[in-house]
Write an enzyme that holds these catalytic residues in place. Sequence first.
Site, PDB file in Angstrom:
ATOM      1  N   CYS B  86      -6.214   3.949  -0.743  1.00  0.00           N
ATOM      2  CA  CYS B  86      -6.222   4.471   0.630  1.00  0.00           C
ATOM      3  C   CYS B  86      -5.635   5.883   0.675  1.00  0.00           C
ATOM      4  O   CYS B  86      -6.241   6.812   0.177  1.00  0.00           O
ATOM      5  CB  CYS B  86      -5.503   3.495   1.558  1.00  0.00           C
ATOM      6  SG  CYS B  86      -5.863   3.783   3.292  1.00  0.00           S
ATOM      7  N   HIS B 200      -7.842  -1.842   0.236  1.00  0.00           N
ATOM      8  CA  HIS B 200      -6.491  -2.206  -0.227  1.00  0.00           C
ATOM      9  C   HIS B 200      -6.501  -3.483  -1.068  1.00  0.00           C
ATOM     10  O   HIS B 200      -6.447  -4.578  -0.496  1.00  0.00           O
ATOM     11  CB  HIS B 200      -5.591  -2.460   0.985  1.00  0.00           C
ATOM     12  CG  HIS B 200      -5.127  -1.226   1.681  1.00  0.00           C
ATOM     13  ND1 HIS B 200      -3.949  -0.592   1.361  1.00  0.00           N
ATOM     14  CD2 HIS B 200      -5.678  -0.502   2.682  1.00  0.00           C
ATOM     15  CE1 HIS B 200      -3.785   0.472   2.138  1.00  0.00           C
ATOM     16  NE2 HIS B 200      -4.822   0.548   2.953  1.00  0.00           N
ATOM     17  N   GLU B 202      -4.039  -4.737  -2.737  1.00  0.00           N
ATOM     18  CA  GLU B 202      -2.761  -5.458  -2.624  1.00  0.00           C
ATOM     19  C   GLU B 202      -2.717  -6.307  -1.352  1.00  0.00           C
ATOM     20  O   GLU B 202      -1.931  -7.237  -1.259  1.00  0.00           O
ATOM     21  CB  GLU B 202      -1.585  -4.465  -2.658  1.00  0.00           C
ATOM     22  CG  GLU B 202      -1.310  -3.704  -1.367  1.00  0.00           C
ATOM     23  CD  GLU B 202      -2.310  -2.585  -1.096  1.00  0.00           C
ATOM     24  OE1 GLU B 202      -3.240  -2.405  -1.902  1.00  0.00           O
ATOM     25  OE2 GLU B 202      -2.168  -1.909  -0.053  1.00  0.00           O
TER      26      GLU B 202
END
Lengths: 80, 228
Positions: B86, B200, B202
């Site tokens: 990002c 993302h 994660e």
Amino acid sequence: MLFRAEITVKLKDGMLDPEATTITKALKHLGFECRSLKQASVFELEFEADSRQNATEVAQGMCQRLLANPIIHDYSVVLE
Amino acid sequence: MLMKIAILRFGGSNCDLDVQKALNNLGVHAELVWYKEVLEGFDGAIIPGGFSYGDYLRAGAIAARTKIMQSVQEMAADGKPVLGICNGAQILSESNLVPGTFTLNQYPKFICKWVKLLKIGRSPFTSLSSEVVKLPIAHKEGRYVVPPRLLKELYENDQVVFKYVDDKGCPTSAANPNGSQDNIAAISNLEKNVLAMMPHPERASEKRLGSLDGNAVFESMIRYIKSL
């Protein structure tokens, strides 16, 4: 010597500018019809340089290294 | 020797702790490194998301010019893996570590939603990933732009890594959340060891988050480090 520069950074011709599109629509709501609209960032700077030529080079260096992204932007430098 | 991955932190970084937790879950030691610290002795680096320096000027522009990014350039030149997520992806493009740039979404608004992504080509960051993965995006400046003459080269050199796709795995314009050129969501450097991705991983690293697909990105990166 102290120099004043006005640096203008704007999107290259033909680049999609979603903010400009939105602004154009908002103007239309107010009754203003625009065939085209471009927006730009203007940086007004004062800095020391040895000569006019040096000042131009410094300002262009600022554009190349930070103020503009060469993939999407054109820039212009006007020295006072 | 024990593997050590750096997670860079700038003013305004976020999801740094999430990345650390995702790596810890996979049994890897990850250290948070503040941008004023020295980046040394790491096997790889991850630049997390966020809004470094308030996204002033352009997203990632200021962070890309910090001293620690010179160390990241050196790590990349040494062939170590560097992953930008990002805002991290924006920082990598502003650092010229990957081609092209991420700019204002076609509909100029912050988008936060789940997307489907199709794995394209071969990348050290997707070797263990399924063909289609589900990850979240959260950005306002994620529209990938690259000059048309370069786009062809990106395909020839296998640098496109993920594309936004629909449920059938097709890169349609309806599946393109931000107007990215060719639905491109992730792009790598020529050598493949640097990856800039807008989604993302994660945030899709535990079952309770709604998807586990993100782990494959980290697992692939870890496998790549072990292979070096």
